[in-house]
Each structure stands twice: as structure tokens, then as C-alpha cells.
Motif scaffolding. Structure first.
Motif, PDB file in Angstrom:
ATOM      1  N   THR A 181       0.828  -1.197   0.000  1.00  0.00           N
ATOM      2  CA  THR A 181       0.000   0.000   0.000  1.00  0.00           C
ATOM      3  C   THR A 181       0.866   1.252   0.000  1.00  0.00           C
ATOM      4  OG1 THR A 181      -1.717   1.251   1.186  1.00  0.00           O
ATOM      5  CG2 THR A 181      -0.195  -0.019   2.528  1.00  0.00           C
ATOM      6  N   GLU A 182       0.396   2.267  -0.676  1.00  0.00           N
ATOM      7  CA  GLU A 182       1.061   3.558  -0.609  1.00  0.00           C
ATOM      8  C   GLU A 182       0.757   4.203   0.738  1.00  0.00           C
ATOM      9  OE1 GLU A 182       1.532   7.415  -3.614  1.00  0.00           O
ATOM     10  OE2 GLU A 182       0.583   5.551  -4.285  1.00  0.00           O
ATOM     11  N   GLU A 183       1.656   5.035   1.231  1.00  0.00           N
ATOM     12  CA  GLU A 183       1.485   5.592   2.575  1.00  0.00           C
ATOM     13  C   GLU A 183       0.343   6.591   2.649  1.00  0.00           C
ATOM     14  OE1 GLU A 183       4.560   6.487   5.833  1.00  0.00           O
ATOM     15  OE2 GLU A 183       4.500   8.330   4.634  1.00  0.00           O
ATOM     16  N   THR A 184       0.191   7.464   1.650  1.00  0.00           N
ATOM     17  CA  THR A 184      -0.816   8.524   1.701  1.00  0.00           C
ATOM     18  C   THR A 184      -1.508   8.672   0.343  1.00  0.00           C
ATOM     19  OG1 THR A 184       0.822  10.201   1.106  1.00  0.00           O
ATOM     20  CG2 THR A 184       0.415   9.846   3.464  1.00  0.00           C
ATOM     21  N   THR A 185      -2.625   9.371   0.367  1.00  0.00           N
ATOM     22  CA  THR A 185      -3.299   9.775  -0.857  1.00  0.00           C
ATOM     23  C   THR A 185      -3.794  11.201  -0.680  1.00  0.00           C
ATOM     24  OG1 THR A 185      -4.975   9.176  -2.516  1.00  0.00           O
ATOM     25  CG2 THR A 185      -5.603   8.956  -0.207  1.00  0.00           C
ATOM     26  N   GLY A 186      -4.166  11.857  -1.777  1.00  0.00           N
ATOM     27  CA  GLY A 186      -4.587  13.251  -1.704  1.00  0.00           C
ATOM     28  C   GLY A 186      -6.039  13.402  -1.282  1.00  0.00           C
TER      29      GLY A 186
END
Length: 308
Positions: free
Chosen positions: A155-160
Motif C-alpha cells: 500500500t502507498e502511505e498517503t493519498t490526496g
């Protein structure tokens, strides 16, 4: 104004400021990407009872995803940043982490970044591993690899998180339930071809349109009696004797223009069935313009005057 013999009311849909985000979900194949996305967007029709409104935006090919696997994009909307962040983290943990082969990535860039897997990494119990990888612009992005029983969850750490709009809508009025539902299905099929919008209710359609207030003090919303066919003659009805069914399509989008274009496509598709197939009127739900910050006027939208 008429469209294919269908009357278009001189009215507007009243919509509200929301906060939105997009998540890209990938998996071994589309079956499992949809399993994850359907779980994540479950019980997410209205902020009135669900806290968040969410839906699948579109399918993604292998060329459109960060890990080169098939996937789907999901849009989520909430009335405030805090609620959106809480709902995203909860649904990530319960619906994406748990789904075999699924991975999750940021689907939108913004100055406001919120946790996608940042806190979920602790499920790894200390065995999780992070890695920073530059994107196409050279910006470093952090990813987490979390050990799970089928291998690992990526998973990516953050999203916008961005400013968005919820509550664009229109009403389809017709001679029978079956005819109105057919028109709504045509509208949803047309609207789902467009980006940056979702129709969060079951199948994109809601039959239980509401008004503000109720005879019961604890209820802050209740049935939109003016548009209920069975209440003609009992209340101040908006329906003439021909109308026996009304259904509503609600649309959330990232911008005013996204919603307006989507509404235009949906209304045109619904009206394509024409009066000969029982479609009589198109209207919209509003609260007199006193609550929502955004007014989607039906006639200008259908005339192509799409402006904020």
C-alpha cells in the motif's frame, strides 16, 4: 423546455461542499479488485446514515496502475476532513487489507495528503517494511509492505484529499415504476462513462428522496411527500394525475463541471425514451437554495451553459 417530449422543470439541484479522495485498488485480476472495491464502498450511500458516500469510478487497465495489474478506482466523499480520514482508514483495514491479492495506491495528488497505509502498517507487528520510490516527476513516494498470510499487502502511505461537491441530482417522473426505472438505468449507464463522478445509491438510483424536517422531533429528514405518488390528494403534491412513479439520481463529483456534465448526460439518456415510453418530466431536489452552496440549474445545464 422539453427534451424529446419530456418536460424539463425550471428548477435546480442543490448540492453541498464535501471533501473527496480517490483510491486505486489493484489485484491479481479484476474479480478480486472488484471484490475489494465493492466491500470498501459498501454501506456508503449517504452521509446522513453512513458517514461517507463512496462508489466505483471506473476500471483500470494494467497500463494505468502503479503495479501493472488490473484494478478499479474508487471515489469517497464526506462532509469534513476528519470523517473522511476516519472512514478511509477503517475501510482500508477492513476491506482492502483483508482481500486476497489486493493492493492500494493514491489516486489523486493534492497539497492535503491523508493516511492510506500510514497507520495500517502497524498491523505488520514490526515486520512491515517501507521503501521510497520516485514517481514520474522524481517525487519520492513511500510504500509499505505488510506481511499477510497470502504473501504481503502493498500500500502507498498517503493519498490526496481535495475539495469536492456532493448532492447533484435530478428526478425522473413517469407513468409507471417500470418505465421510470428503465429510464434511470439508461441514465446511469451514460453517467458511468464519465470520469470524476459517482452515483452512490444502490445501482445509482434512490427511491426514498427526502425533505428537511419531520412531524417526529427526532427525525431531521423524512419522505419527500410532495413527490410521493400515493400521497396525491393528501398533501400539497408536485405531481399531476399522470405521474405514478418518481426516482432520483444523486451524483457526487470532484468539480462543479464534472457534476454538470454528468447530469446532462444522464438527463439526455433518460429523456431519450420519450413521452411515448412513459417518461413525463425531469425535475430536481432542492431546499429553496438555503442550504447548499452549489445550484445546478437544469435548463442551463441542458443548454450547454456549464459554468461554476
Amino acid at each position: 423546455m422539453q427534451l424529446n417530449g419530456v418536460d424539463i422543470d425550471d428548477t435546480f439541484a442543490e448540492a453541498f461542499n464535501m471533501r473527496g479522495t480517490r483510491i486505486l485498488i489493484t489485484a491479481q485480476n479484476l474479480r478480486w479488485a472488484y471484490n475489494a472495491a465493492n466491500a470498501m464502498t459498501g454501506f456508503a450511500t449517504s452521509v446522513i446514515g453512513c458517514g461517507v458516500e463512496a462508489g466505483i469510478e471506473r476500471e483500470l487497465s494494467e497500463d494505468e496502475t502503479p503495479d501493472g495489474r488490473p484494478g478499479v478506482s474508487v471515489l469517497m466523499f464526506a462532509m469534513g476532513s476528519k470523517v473522511l480520514m476516519q472512514q478511509l482508514e477503517t475501510r482500508m483495514g477492513q476491506c482492502i487489507l483483508t482481500c486476497p491479492t489486493a493492493a492500494a495506491f493514491a489516486g489523486i495528488e493534492s497539497e492535503d495528503m491523508i493516511s492510506l497505509g500510514k497507520h495500517l502498517r502497524f498491523f505488520g507487528d514490526g515486520y512491515q517494511v517501507s521503501k521510497q520510490i520516485p514517481d514520474a516527476t522524481g517525487k519520492l513516494k513511500r510504500y509499505w509492505r505488510i506481511p499477510v498470510m497470502d504473501g504481503e499487502f502493498l500500500t502507498e502511505e498517503t493519498t490526496g484529499m481535495v475539495r469536492a461537491i456532493g448532492g447533484g441530482n435530478f428526478l425522473v417522473l413517469g407513468a409507471s415504476q417500470a418505465q421510470v426505472l428503465t429510464a434511470c438505468e439508461a441514465a446511469i449507464d451514460a453517467m458511468r462513462k464519465l470520469p470524476n463522478v459517482i452515483m452512490p445509491f444502490p445501482g445509482g438510483v434512490v427511491r426514498s428522496g427526502s425533505k428537511v424536517g419531520s412531524k417526529y422531533p427526532k427525525m431531521f429528514a423524512s419522505t419527500n411527500d410532495a413527490f410521493c405518488p400515493t400521497l396525491k390528494g393528501v398533501v400539497k403534491s408536485e405531481l399531476d394525475p399522470r405521474v405514478e412513479s418518481v426516482m432520483e439520481i444523486v451524483v457526487n463529483g470532484l468539480t462543479f463541471e464534472d457534476i454538470a456534465v454528468s447530469m446532462k448526460a444522464g438527463i439526455e439518456a433518460a429523456c431519450s425514451l420519450g413521452k411515448e415510453n412513459g417518461i413525463l418530466r425531469i425535475s430536481a431536489g432542492n431546499y429553496g437554495g438555503k442550504l447548499g452552496q452549489h445550484h445546478f440549474k437544469l435548463r442551463p445545464i441542458l443548454s450547454g451553459e456549464v459554468t461554476a
